[in-house]
Design an enzyme around this catalytic site. Structure first.
Site, short mmCIF file in Angstrom:
data_model
loop_
_atom_site.label_atom_id
_atom_site.label_comp_id
_atom_site.label_asym_id
_atom_site.label_seq_id
_atom_site.Cartn_x
_atom_site.Cartn_y
_atom_site.Cartn_z
CD GLU A 34 -3.23 -19.94 22.24
OE1 GLU A 34 -2.17 -19.71 21.62
OE2 GLU A 34 -3.71 -21.08 22.33
CD GLU A 84 -2.90 -21.99 17.53
OE1 GLU A 84 -2.00 -22.83 17.33
OE2 GLU A 84 -2.66 -20.80 17.77
#
Ligand code: BGP
Length: 492
Positions: free
Chosen positions: A385, A198
């Site tokens: 995810e 991320e």
């Protein structure tokens, strides 16, 4: 069959939230080791001692701690990441459970400070190297392909203490050395790698009214990570041409809240700043045109060398991977109905359902995101995810019924099917926290994502016993049918 042959079904975790063993096996501390637990309404705190010896516990400040202060573990606070859910001592048992579900891949991260305890040690910590080797060998025993994140929010604390958080060039060499070590050690055992988890959070989660100084630091931090990532990609390919190395973006699907043209434009800028800025650099090997506009907004001037740009151009990733939990509606109009989580907030969307932690559940947003991103980069995609953080109840007989989780996954897998049918090249899906882990945002245990329940509470009490939730059996069936059988049934 919609899903391509060899589709990588699996689950995802991260060392700082799952591994534990924070001071065992020669590991050095990371920032998450001086971060306390929080709740949905109270932030996690970072603990430190000021230059006069006074203890402090404060929400993380993007500018770091004051000069002369020292990060410290303080008495009277609970640090959930220290023990996490103890993969360090349970990996064989856990991997056997993943194999039972039929995983083709397992996403995990390496803790940088387990390999280089201070980040700048001359030689790696052999015990750490051997720990991960045993883990990868255990996965291979069951034909599970490891998918390894090199950095998942856990920079060695010694480096942050010395330099601040990714504030200087020294980080590039330290990271590249670490990446080179693990590419070399695990050649033949690991083929799929992600450079930074991320990566876009650094800028995307800053409030628009943050100071120019905060934005300056954040964009510089990102630039050093872009260069570090690009160099790691090049070295990873040199060490083993079989390596597939990806970026990892926090994928929020933004929508304009109204059809006011100002909202449409604002929404586009949200995608540029939040999602495309990092993806473009890592997938196209150059800064996008709109970068200059973003920097100018906050009077940012960056330390970027000619060589950096050459490195970035030569270090494009092989695949685009992303997390996806929610969509968010954004607007230029005033609104007092704000919802969100993980530092990212939007306006309440009447077409959405919200989780107990305020995340807008939206499977269509996943289809939108997949199609939009594939069109932009045309490289293989992995959803690294996705999942629902929810409360679980253990029944008297020990069973755990989680139909809400099954429903969530069914809708998201159906969205994946639609995007694949529309031509996108999706090669894998690893659901988040496939076994319960400590929440990144709140530090809680009660916010659970797993197919496997871990008996441990928010204060760290519990037996650590693992048990199968209903969703465990359901996901096993889904994998066995290669995503074809998504109905409610499952066999225990
Ligand atoms: C992502 C992180 C993960 C994970 C997930 C869920 O941002 O990459 O580490 O934790 O979000 O977030 P949370 O744990 O706050 O529910």
């Amino acid at each position: 069959m919609t899903f391509p042959k060899g589709f990588l079904w699996g689950g995802a975790t991260a060392a700082n939230q799952y591994e534990g063993g924070w001071n065992e096996g020669g590991r050095g501390p990371a920032l998450t080791d001086v971060t306390t637990g929080g709740t949905v309404n109270t932030p996690r705190l970072v603990t430190w001692i000021d230059k006069d010896g006074n203890p402090h516990a404060e929400p993380e400040n993007p500018l770091g701690i004051p000069e002369g202060a020292k990060y410290a573990v303080l008495d009277g606070y609970y640090y959930p990441n220290h023990k996490a859910t103890d993969f360090y001592h349970h990996y064989k048992e856990d991997i056997a459970l993943f194999a039972e579900m039929g995983y083709k891949t397992f996403r995990m991260s390496i803790s940088w400070s387990r390999i280089y305890p201070t980040g700048e040690d001359e030689t790696p910590n052999q015990e750490g190297i051997e720990f991960y080797r045993s883990v990868f060998e255990e996965l291979r025993k069951y034909d599970i392909e490891p998918l390894v994140t090199i950095w998942h929010f856990d920079t060695p604390l010694a480096m942050i203490q010395k330099y601040g958080d990714w504030t200087c060039r020294e980080y590039i060499d330290a990271y590249v050395k670490y990446a080179k070590t693990i590419f070399t050690e695990y050649k033949g055992l690991v083929k799929y790698w992600l450079t930074f988890n991320e990566i876009n959070n650094t800028v995307n989660f800053l409030p628009d009214n943050a100071s120019d100084e905060v934005f300056q630091k954040a964009y510089q931090h990102l630039h050093y990570q872009f260069v570090a990532s690009a160099k790691a990609v090049q070295i990873g390919h040199e060490i083993d041409p079989e390596n597939k190395i990806g970026c990892m973006i926090c994928g929020i699907c933004y929508y304009p809240f109204t059809c006011d043209p100002q909202d449409i434009l604002f929404n586009r800028y949200k995608w540029e700043k939040g999602i495309f800025y990092c993806g473009d650099v890592q997938c196209k090997g150059k800064y996008p045109t709109f970068a200059k506009k973003l920097w100018a907004e906050h009077n940012v001037t960056l330390d970027i060398t000619e060589q950096d740009l050459v490195d970035i151009a030569n270090g494009c990733v092989d695949m685009y991977t992303f997390s996806y939990y929610m969509s968010q509606a954004v607007t230029t109009h005033e609104s007092d109905d704000i919802v969100g989580g993980n530092m990212s907030f939007g306006v309440r969307n009447p077409y959405m359902e919200y989780s107990d932690w305020g995340w807008g559940v939206d499977a269509t947003g996943l289809q939108y995101y997949l199609e939009m991103i594939y069109d932009r980069y045309e490289i293989p995609l992995i959803i690294t995810e996705n999942g629902l953080g929810a409360y679980d109840t253990v029944e008297e007989d020990g069973s755990i019924h989680d139909p809400f989780r099954i429903e969530y996954y069914r809708k998201h897998i159906q969205a994946m099917q639609k995007a694949i049918d529309n031509g996108i090249d999706l090669i894998g899906y690893t659901t988040w926290g496939c076994i319960d882990v400590v929440s990144a945002g709140t530090g809680e245990m009660r916010k659970r994502y797993g197919f496997i329940y871990v008996d441990m509470d928010d204060e760290g009490k519990g037996t650590m016993k693992r048990s199968r939730k209903d969703s465990f059996y359901w996901y096993k069936k889904v994998i066995a049918s290669d995503g074809d059988n998504l109905d409610d049934s499952f066999e225990k």
